[in-house]
Design a protein around this motif. Structure first.
Motif, mmCIF file in Angstrom:
data_model
loop_
_atom_site.group_PDB
_atom_site.id
_atom_site.type_symbol
_atom_site.label_atom_id
_atom_site.label_comp_id
_atom_site.label_asym_id
_atom_site.label_seq_id
_atom_site.Cartn_x
_atom_site.Cartn_y
_atom_site.Cartn_z
ATOM 1 N N UNK A 55 -0.039 5.440 3.666
ATOM 2 C CA UNK A 55 -0.957 4.408 4.122
ATOM 3 C C UNK A 55 -1.343 3.583 2.899
ATOM 4 N N UNK A 56 -1.454 2.275 3.061
ATOM 5 C CA UNK A 56 -1.882 1.403 1.964
ATOM 6 C C UNK A 56 -3.399 1.529 1.766
ATOM 7 N N UNK A 134 -10.190 2.520 -0.459
ATOM 8 C CA UNK A 134 -9.767 1.251 -1.057
ATOM 9 C C UNK A 134 -8.910 1.403 -2.309
ATOM 10 N N UNK A 135 -8.855 2.582 -2.857
ATOM 11 C CA UNK A 135 -8.064 2.791 -4.070
ATOM 12 C C UNK A 135 -6.862 3.680 -3.774
ATOM 13 N N UNK A 136 -5.794 3.455 -4.536
ATOM 14 C CA UNK A 136 -4.563 4.222 -4.349
ATOM 15 C C UNK A 136 -4.700 5.621 -4.942
ATOM 16 N N UNK A 137 -3.658 6.397 -4.741
ATOM 17 C CA UNK A 137 -3.514 7.745 -5.293
ATOM 18 C C UNK A 137 -4.490 8.747 -4.706
ATOM 19 N N UNK A 138 -4.790 8.582 -3.433
ATOM 20 C CA UNK A 138 -5.551 9.595 -2.703
ATOM 21 C C UNK A 138 -4.550 10.413 -1.904
ATOM 22 N N UNK A 139 -4.484 11.686 -2.196
ATOM 23 C CA UNK A 139 -3.608 12.565 -1.436
ATOM 24 C C UNK A 139 -4.471 13.335 -0.451
ATOM 25 N N UNK A 160 -2.178 7.876 0.206
ATOM 26 C CA UNK A 160 -2.703 6.516 0.110
ATOM 27 C C UNK A 160 -2.105 5.926 -1.163
ATOM 28 N N UNK A 161 -1.149 4.983 -0.968
ATOM 29 C CA UNK A 161 -0.422 4.408 -2.093
ATOM 30 C C UNK A 161 -0.196 2.932 -1.871
ATOM 31 N N UNK A 162 -0.108 2.196 -2.991
ATOM 32 C CA UNK A 162 0.225 0.759 -2.925
ATOM 33 C C UNK A 162 1.651 0.562 -2.486
#
Length: 162
Positions: A55-56, A134-139, A160-162
């Protein structure tokens, strides 16, 4: 053994009966125009498809969860430690009071953690609308924490990645 199986079955049935409208009704008051993507999830007996999701950051997703299995399942989004805490709570409740737990809100709460969740009976389809951090790199993990289900394979990674 038969009494144990009966107790588990009744506990799962009682869990469904106690589920409040928020937990079962994952429809939030978010207009369709604000939903970025819809993801269909199949829940079978001890599996989810797809296995993993990306997911972005900030993306609002409408999950459509169809339970094609024979028993009730839940779809919960949270970090690994939050899922573990929720699983332990579910196990404790199953062993102490026949499987009851409070599903009266739109989310599961474990301490200060709030996890979006929906319970889906066999043969039913429910939706859950969720916005990624809202920020990337959430696993994160999506899982069914009904006792034995996670251990049987009902979980997947939500990156959660760009």
């Amino acid at each position: 053994m038969r009494q144990l199986l009966l107790a588990i079955t009744l506990g799962l049935t009682a869990t469904a009966a106690l589920a409040g409208p928020g937990h079962d009704g994952g429809e939030q008051d978010i207009p369709e125009s604000e939903i970025d993507r819809t993801i269909e999830v199949k829940a079978g007996d001890l599996w989810f498809k797809p296995d993993d999701l990306s997911i972005a950051p900030g993306e609002t997703v409408k999950f459509v969860i169809e339970n094609i299995g024979q028993i009730e399942h839940e779809f919960v989004i949270g970090a690994a430690d939050e899922q573990q805490e929720h699983r332990e709570m579910m196990q404790d409740m199953a062993s102490s009071d026949g499987g009851h737990h409070d599903m009266s809100a739109d989310h599961h709460s474990t301490g200060d953690n709030v996890m979006p969740a929906v319970t889906v009976a066999s043969g039913e389809t429910k939706t859950l609308v969720w916005t990624a951090p809202d920020t990337a790199n959430h696993d994160l993990i999506y899982a069914c924490n009904i006792p034995g289900h996670f251990e049987g394979g009902m979980h997947g990674e939500l990156n959660v990645k760009d």
